[in-house]
Design an enzyme around this catalytic site. Structure first.
Site, PDB file in Angstrom:
ATOM      1  CE1 TYR A   1      20.315  14.265  16.834  1.00  0.00           C
ATOM      2  CE2 TYR A   1      21.276  15.773  15.233  1.00  0.00           C
ATOM      3  CZ  TYR A   1      20.626  14.586  15.522  1.00  0.00           C
ATOM      4  OH  TYR A   1      20.314  13.711  14.506  1.00  0.00           O
TER       5      TYR A   1
ATOM      6  CD  GLU B   1      19.300  10.624  15.477  1.00  0.00           C
ATOM      7  OE1 GLU B   1      18.685  11.622  15.086  1.00  0.00           O
ATOM      8  OE2 GLU B   1      18.761   9.712  16.140  1.00  0.00           O
TER       9      GLU B   1
END
Length: 278
Positions: A109, A197
């Site tokens: 991530y 993101e």
């Protein structure tokens, strides 16, 4: 303002962020044609809605042939996808993104968000990729790495290396990670993004780093500087009452119930709702 994954990847590609080739389509026939354009082999068919958790909700399908891509697109288009971010009403799938496949070795991530407490963009990264970052924060907060960026100097190479080593990336990938993070930060700053993101950021079997997914949100007050991004707004993904209010520069938030509050600040709005509830 939010945009779709395929639009976010268009922007990131311009800044040198590594993304895969893909094409947005609105019909099953175009999905099949797009799969053929991408080589006719393994590809991914992704529902395009303004919400995360599409994979768990069945909105991301792996197609081995163009014919499979067509079938998956047919199955998804026009359906309502319900994820943890859409609420029980879900969102209708009107667009599909057909993207080439890749050999994944590991998922991570990587995100950048404006931290209002420090007035700086903060890099967040985790070795727990492919799952909601909120889950990781609750379950294993120690697995989230954070680096605040000094706006006067930008991302330092030492910060990129710190993130790379913290994620456990192979030595030969560290410099690629530094370049990736620098490019992503530049995209955030120059587009006035409030959030970006990459989940997952993948390490391929060839030791390359690729943004397999991309989510971007922008500061509405800065859109006057970015006509190209403003044109990416998809009104069908937004609440019609909020869209109507935005035409008059009003912030309108749709909630449950039958009492409306007209206020002149977010803190006052919360306090007023608390008092009414109490």
């Amino acid at each position: 303002m939010n945009i779709h994954e395929y639009q976010a990847k268009e922007i990131l590609r311009k800044y040198g962020v590594s993304v895969l080739n893909g094409k947005m389509v609105t019909t099953p026939q175009d999905a099949e044609a797009a799969a053929k354009e991408l080589g006719g082999g393994l590809c991914v068919v992704k529902a395009q809605i303004h919400a995360g958790g599409r994979g768990k909700a069945g909105g991301v399908k792996l197609a081995k042939t163009p014919q499979e891509a067509r079938q998956y697109a047919q199955d998804l288009l026009g359906t309502t996808l319900v994820t943890h971010q859409t609420g029980p009403e879900g969102k209708e799938v009107q667009k599909i993104f057909v993207e080439q496949g890749c050999a994944i070795a590991k998922e991570f991530y990587l995100g950048m968000v404006l931290d209002r407490a420090t007035s700086r963009v903060t890099i967040m990264a985790s070795s727990e990729g492919g799952v909601e970052i909120e889950e990781v924060a609750e379950r294993s907060p120690e697995k989230i790495l954070r680096e605040a960026v000094d706006p006067a100097v930008g991302v330092g190479d030492f910060q990129g290396r710190k993130i790379a080593y913290g994620l456990g990336l192979p030595q030969e990938t560290v410099n690629k990670a530094v370049a990736f993070i620098r490019a992503l930060y530049r995209a955030v700053i120059e587009t006035d993004a409030s959030l970006v993101e990459i989940n997952p950021l993948v390490l391929t079997q060839d030791n390359d780093l690729v943004a397999l997914d991309a989510k971007m949100s922008f500061d509405d007050n800065a859109l006057f500087r970015h006509a190209d991004i403003r044109d990416m707004r998809d009104l069908s993904e937004e609440n019609e009452k909020e869209v109507a209010a935005s035409e008059f520069d009003l912030n309108y938030i749709t909630l449950d119930g039958n009492i409306g509050c007209m206020v002149n600040g977010a803190g006052l709005a919360m306090a007023t709702m608390d008092i009414i509830k109490h």
